[in-house]
Structures are given as C-alpha cells and as structure tokens.
Design an enzyme around this catalytic site. Sequence first.
Site, PDB file in Angstrom:
ATOM      1  N   THR A  42      -5.526   8.823  10.033  1.00  0.00           N
ATOM      2  CA  THR A  42      -5.269   7.431  10.446  1.00  0.00           C
ATOM      3  C   THR A  42      -4.085   7.384  11.405  1.00  0.00           C
ATOM      4  O   THR A  42      -3.863   6.377  12.079  1.00  0.00           O
ATOM      5  CB  THR A  42      -4.977   6.535   9.230  1.00  0.00           C
TER       6      THR A  42
ATOM      7  N   PRO B 169       6.250  -8.150  15.387  1.00  0.00           N
ATOM      8  CA  PRO B 169       5.983  -7.017  14.504  1.00  0.00           C
ATOM      9  C   PRO B 169       7.152  -6.850  13.533  1.00  0.00           C
ATOM     10  O   PRO B 169       8.308  -6.912  13.948  1.00  0.00           O
ATOM     11  CB  PRO B 169       5.901  -5.822  15.466  1.00  0.00           C
ATOM     12  N   GLY B 170       6.843  -6.638  12.271  1.00  0.00           N
ATOM     13  CA  GLY B 170       7.887  -6.361  11.292  1.00  0.00           C
ATOM     14  C   GLY B 170       8.486  -7.585  10.632  1.00  0.00           C
ATOM     15  O   GLY B 170       9.258  -7.458   9.683  1.00  0.00           O
TER      16      GLY B 170
ATOM     17  N   ALA C  11       5.537   5.009   3.947  1.00  0.00           N
ATOM     18  CA  ALA C  11       5.518   4.111   5.105  1.00  0.00           C
ATOM     19  C   ALA C  11       6.335   4.732   6.237  1.00  0.00           C
ATOM     20  O   ALA C  11       7.500   5.078   6.053  1.00  0.00           O
ATOM     21  CB  ALA C  11       6.098   2.757   4.717  1.00  0.00           C
TER      22      ALA C  11
ATOM     23  N   GLY D 160      -4.401   3.249   3.169  1.00  0.00           N
ATOM     24  CA  GLY D 160      -3.860   2.604   1.972  1.00  0.00           C
ATOM     25  C   GLY D 160      -4.463   1.219   1.765  1.00  0.00           C
ATOM     26  O   GLY D 160      -4.748   0.805   0.642  1.00  0.00           O
ATOM     27  N   ASP D 161      -4.663   0.493   2.862  1.00  0.00           N
ATOM     28  CA  ASP D 161      -5.236  -0.847   2.752  1.00  0.00           C
ATOM     29  C   ASP D 161      -6.716  -0.785   2.369  1.00  0.00           C
ATOM     30  O   ASP D 161      -7.208  -1.659   1.658  1.00  0.00           O
ATOM     31  CB  ASP D 161      -5.059  -1.601   4.079  1.00  0.00           C
TER      32      ASP D 161
ATOM     33  N   ALA E 223      -1.317   2.052  12.039  1.00  0.00           N
ATOM     34  CA  ALA E 223      -2.312   3.117  12.092  1.00  0.00           C
ATOM     35  C   ALA E 223      -3.062   3.041  13.422  1.00  0.00           C
ATOM     36  O   ALA E 223      -3.211   1.962  14.002  1.00  0.00           O
ATOM     37  CB  ALA E 223      -3.292   2.968  10.937  1.00  0.00           C
TER      38      ALA E 223
ATOM     39  N   HIS F 103       3.406  13.886   3.825  1.00  0.00           N
ATOM     40  CA  HIS F 103       3.894  12.518   4.052  1.00  0.00           C
ATOM     41  C   HIS F 103       2.947  11.558   3.374  1.00  0.00           C
ATOM     42  O   HIS F 103       1.763  11.547   3.639  1.00  0.00           O
ATOM     43  CB  HIS F 103       3.979  12.224   5.550  1.00  0.00           C
TER      44      HIS F 103
ATOM     45  N   LYS G 122      -9.461   3.771  23.463  1.00  0.00           N
ATOM     46  CA  LYS G 122      -8.006   3.754  23.644  1.00  0.00           C
ATOM     47  C   LYS G 122      -7.276   4.158  22.368  1.00  0.00           C
ATOM     48  O   LYS G 122      -6.357   4.981  22.399  1.00  0.00           O
ATOM     49  CB  LYS G 122      -7.544   2.371  24.117  1.00  0.00           C
TER      50      LYS G 122
ATOM     51  N   SER H  78       0.816  -1.214   0.000  1.00  0.00           N
ATOM     52  CA  SER H  78       0.000   0.000   0.000  1.00  0.00           C
ATOM     53  C   SER H  78       0.852   1.268   0.000  1.00  0.00           C
ATOM     54  O   SER H  78       0.351   2.343  -0.309  1.00  0.00           O
ATOM     55  CB  SER H  78      -0.927  -0.002   1.215  1.00  0.00           C
ATOM     56  N   HIS H  79       2.115   1.160   0.377  1.00  0.00           N
ATOM     57  CA  HIS H  79       2.984   2.334   0.412  1.00  0.00           C
ATOM     58  C   HIS H  79       4.128   2.242  -0.585  1.00  0.00           C
ATOM     59  O   HIS H  79       5.076   3.004  -0.500  1.00  0.00           O
ATOM     60  CB  HIS H  79       3.526   2.556   1.825  1.00  0.00           C
TER      61      HIS H  79
END
Lengths: 343, 343
Positions: A164, A311-312, A127, A191-192, A184, A124, A235, A51-52
Amino acid sequence: MENHIEDSTRFSFDALTKRLSAILRRHGCSQTVADILANNCVSAERDGAESHGLFRMAGYVSTLKSGWVDGKAVPQVEDAAPGLVRVDAQNGFTQPALMAGRPLLVEKATRNGIAAIAIRNSHHFAALSLDVEPFAQEGFVALSVINSMASVVPHGGRRAVFGTNPIAFAAPRANGLPLVFDQATSVMAHGDVKIAAREKKPLPAGVGVNSRGEPTTDAAEIIAGGALLPFGGHKGSALSLMVEILCAALVGGKFSHEVDWSSHPGAQTPHTGQTIIVIDPRAGAQAIAPLAMRVEELIAEMRDAGTDRLPGERRQAARAQSDRDGIAVSTAMQDSLRALEME
Amino acid sequence: MENHIEDSTRFSFDALTKRLSAILRRHGCSQTVADILANNCVSAERDGAESHGLFRMAGYVSTLKSGWVDGKAVPQVEDAAPGLVRVDAQNGFTQPALMAGRPLLVEKATRNGIAAIAIRNSHHFAALSLDVEPFAQEGFVALSVINSMASVVPHGGRRAVFGTNPIAFAAPRANGLPLVFDQATSVMAHGDVKIAAREKKPLPAGVGVNSRGEPTTDAAEIIAGGALLPFGGHKGSALSLMVEILCAALVGGKFSHEVDWSSHPGAQTPHTGQTIIVIDPRAGAQAIAPLAMRVEELIAEMRDAGTDRLPGERRQAARAQSDRDGIAVSTAMQDSLRALEME
C-alpha cells in the site's frame, strides 16, 4: 485518570503507554523496543488514527509470537556517507531503528541542508505520519515512504505486486502544529480495509478486486486473496513503484512482493525497508523568507479559496481532545488488551 | 536529412535544434540559453511529448517578447550548504539555471550520498522528465517537483490555488534506459488541455471545472477562467500542496497563486521555482545489491503480473523511432516555425 464516556473509558497517555509497553515486554520485546512501540501506538490512538492505534496491538503480539520479528533486536547504525545514515534493523521493528539513527540523521541534515536515513531488515506496522512529524517540529521538512507486502495491483496488471506504500510529508508552520499528511498510494489503506472487514461495512467501488481479479466492494474478499487498486490509476501506480525503489532497492530491503512469511504463521508485519529524507530549509536561506512563514501564507490562500480541511487537521483535532480529556478506549478494546495481558 | 512521410517531414535532431536555437536568439535569448532551450524542446519532441515539444516554441517567443522573462539571464549559483545548491535564475529560464548548478550538485550528491538543488526566480516551460533522466543515466536516483501558476482547485476548495505541479522521478536500470515518470498532480497536464482545446476535442469527465466552478468537459472553458482538478481527490491535492512547499517555500520562489503576469501581455511561463533531490544509491552500499539490478528484478515481477506498459515506455519507443528515422514535424508545425523565423 479515567473518565467514563458511554461504552468507553478515557485513559491518560502515560497510563496507556505503560500498559502497552508491559504487554509488548511480556511477548518478547526488550524494554527499549517496548517503550518505543507503545509510545508510537498510543500516539496514533491519541491522534484518532484508529487503524494504526491500539487496534494494532493484537497484530504486534501475534507477529512477535510467530518468531517472524525480533522484539529484542539492537539496530546497527552505519555512517554510510556525509549525508546518508544506513541502519540494519536486524530483523527488528523500524521505529527503534529510526530512533537509533535519528541523532546522526539530524546532525547530517543540519550540517548539509539535506540528509536521508535508509533503514533495512525492518518491520513497520505503524502510522507513517508519526515518523515525519517530529522533524517538522524541529524546523525540518521531511518526506518518508515505506513499502509493505504485495497487496496492490500495478496499473494494467492482474495480481498484487506493490504494497500500500504510503507517502508521508511534514513541514513546519509558523503559527501551529506542523502540516502533515500520510497517505497510502492505494485507494484505501490496508488497515482501513481490515476495519471495514471487521465491521462488515461495504467499501466504495474501485477500491479493490477479489481473488479472481474482479472488482469487489467486500473488504473480506479483498483480504482473502484479493487485492487493492492504486489511487488515481497509472499515477498512483507510478508513485507506488517509486516507493518500492526508494524503500527496497535503495536501502537493501525486500520488495513488497518478496515478503514471504509463510513459514511464520501469525506473522503480520511487513519485513521491508524505509527511507526518510530530511531537508533543513534554513540552509543558505539568508535571501529568502522563512519556510514556516511561507507555509502559513499558502494555507491562508487555501482557506480563502474555500478549503475547509487541511491534511492532518482531523488528526490534530483528535489529538487536542485526547490531550484535554484523555484517550478514549472502547470496552471491546479494553477486553482485547486484557486478553493480551493474560495470553 | 529530410524524409517525407504523409503531411510531415522528418528532421535530424541537430538540424531542428539549430533551427530552434536561431529562433530563440532572434527573440532575445543569449546563445547559451537558446542552445539549452532548443535542445530541451527538440528532446521532448523526439520523445513524443508533443505538449512540451515544438508546440512550446510559440509560447517561448511570446513570453520573451512580453518582457516577462530575461532570455539573457546569467544564473547565480550559491554553494548554500555541503548538500544544497541554491540558484537564483535571475528571472531567466530554469534549464540554464539547472545546467549552471548541476556540476556542483553532482559533486555534492556523490560525496554526501544525497544532495538537492533549489532554483528560484525561474521560468519552467518544459518537460520535467528531461530534468531528472540524465541523473539516472549517471547512476543516481532523482526526484523533482515544480509548481507553475494557479490552475488547480485544492480538494474541497472553490477556485484554483495550485499549479499542475508535476512530480518526476528517475532511477537507473541495469539493462536499459532509466525508469522515468513525470506526471502532473492534476488529472491532466495543462499542455494536454491546451492541445485538446486547439483540436476541439472533449475531455473526460472529472478533469476540470468552468469559471463558475461547475464540472465541464470543454477544454476551452477550463482555459478561459476555469480550473483543473487534482488527480485522486484529496491525495493528489496533498501532493500538489507538497510541491508548492518544496518549490516555493523551500527555494524562495513564488507560489503558483502568486504568479501575476497581468502587466506582461503575452507572458506564458510560470515564474516560480524548482527542487531536485539527487540520491547516490552507491553510497555506503557495500552490504546490499546494486539498485539498478534490483530495479530490473522489480520490473520483471511487474511484467510477470501482467503490466503491459511501464512509465516512460511510450516515450522511449518514440525516442527510438526518432533516433532511427528522424523527428517528424507536421506541415502545420513547419509553417508555425517559419512564422517565428519571420516575426
């Protein structure tokens, strides 16, 4: 170096970057700005952040043609305080502003133990993970937030106010690439949602509302006057509010709801601000274990507890494959790039 | 000043603080530590933060009696770098360590535009909002995170690794008390689960799992060997991971999963670390509008969009009532305090 796989072709990082840079120059970017954005865009594609990645190129060209952003802007770096760099991006893109302020930021973080960069008057469209990861590669911990344009309804509200507003974090690891997340504060990134709309795929419930504020699973409805919801209810909404304050109020940029591109048809890039906080874990740390080692210990414990994906990690796996085999570009995306080269 | 309402009595802030301080001294705190903790505890009760108010006193006494924490600890402040204060709390409570390091932290934040305090070897058993709000009252933006003890399952994992790991944020407002939020990265805070268990109230679905890792709505099951879930799935889990890194790896404290009080029966306080980042929005801000004004503008937009309650508003309303009428203490809580005075 091309390598045909099914309906895609694999290109080298450098070849793609040169091609994208030429497209961006053709549509009004200076060489410096074009090179930085092209590198960023190909890096996202390499990492599987579809998406980016190249998907963004049509948007870059559209927003440049609209006159909404200055592709030749020369960012103005201000040494605002011993621990703070402020940058006026002069209505240009954020990445060149970050690159311009980065040496001073790193110098301040190294000297002080912590420093921040506050970028305003900037666009901006990329990503956020790519902004923080390089700091962790140099041994720093980095936290960044960025607002965008009104597309998320605050908890309890009836219409979009927040962007977002992603939060990205990076920390060094002793035995591997940095730990990086970029998420986000909406349930789903814009983007998604755009990709789901393009592919006409229904979204899960709870992602967004239509233009009448009613829940919908139709991505096209969300884009056409609807809005997204924050993740985790109140939250996520509070975190999004924090991002607005850190990216607009702190830096002197626009709040997401203040972005008004109505007089620039084709504009696609949020004209807001960005903050990155960089911490040097080595500062005054003689008495404690190195952070990068401790992060490994935490990851080992998470693995032992059954966490199958950090993550990642998906990003890192995609990067490894791209580095090995080249970056796969679909036939459709190649057509799209060719069109941008002709426009 | 007492004021009977139904089965509770209202006390003045000072009267309650003196009473709590005496209890803490009786059970092993120095005068300095007792005064700081008592003030903190009564402030939470005043703000209606029931789970972190007087309800905590039995826990403070229990943990002091267990020998797990040193109620007389004298924190050791280290001027670690021009922008970083490190504090070794010497196995004492976090609040006195923060108070000891605070003047240097404020000096650094004022001079540099951003500074941080990294507290290790410390016990935090209180409301995190109270740590950040005073900075915003002085015009700073403050962000704090704190880890605790393994009670939250990382996304995709099978057992608890993270603490409830709250994130608190405070920003000044031009026309009112600071905007403050303080939220666990778990679906629910541990203190609230304890209260639900005490009151035998069922929890909503999705809050936690039992000792076999199965979903449960029974708070007692979660406490007895079960675990909580992060809010927002993988996103809350990533934030909790960030909190572990910023509170343990960065400061030289323990990760939540490393806290082992098994040799101290009665221990209740997590022995970990805390980080607070303080930003001075006035630094180099000649060209931009004051942050506190801009926050008002954002809040006005949120209200206009239908947001009926901002983060922290319930707390502020409770505070206003307490300031006007005194702090209501139930008969049961008065009995509990009397027992602690006799123990």
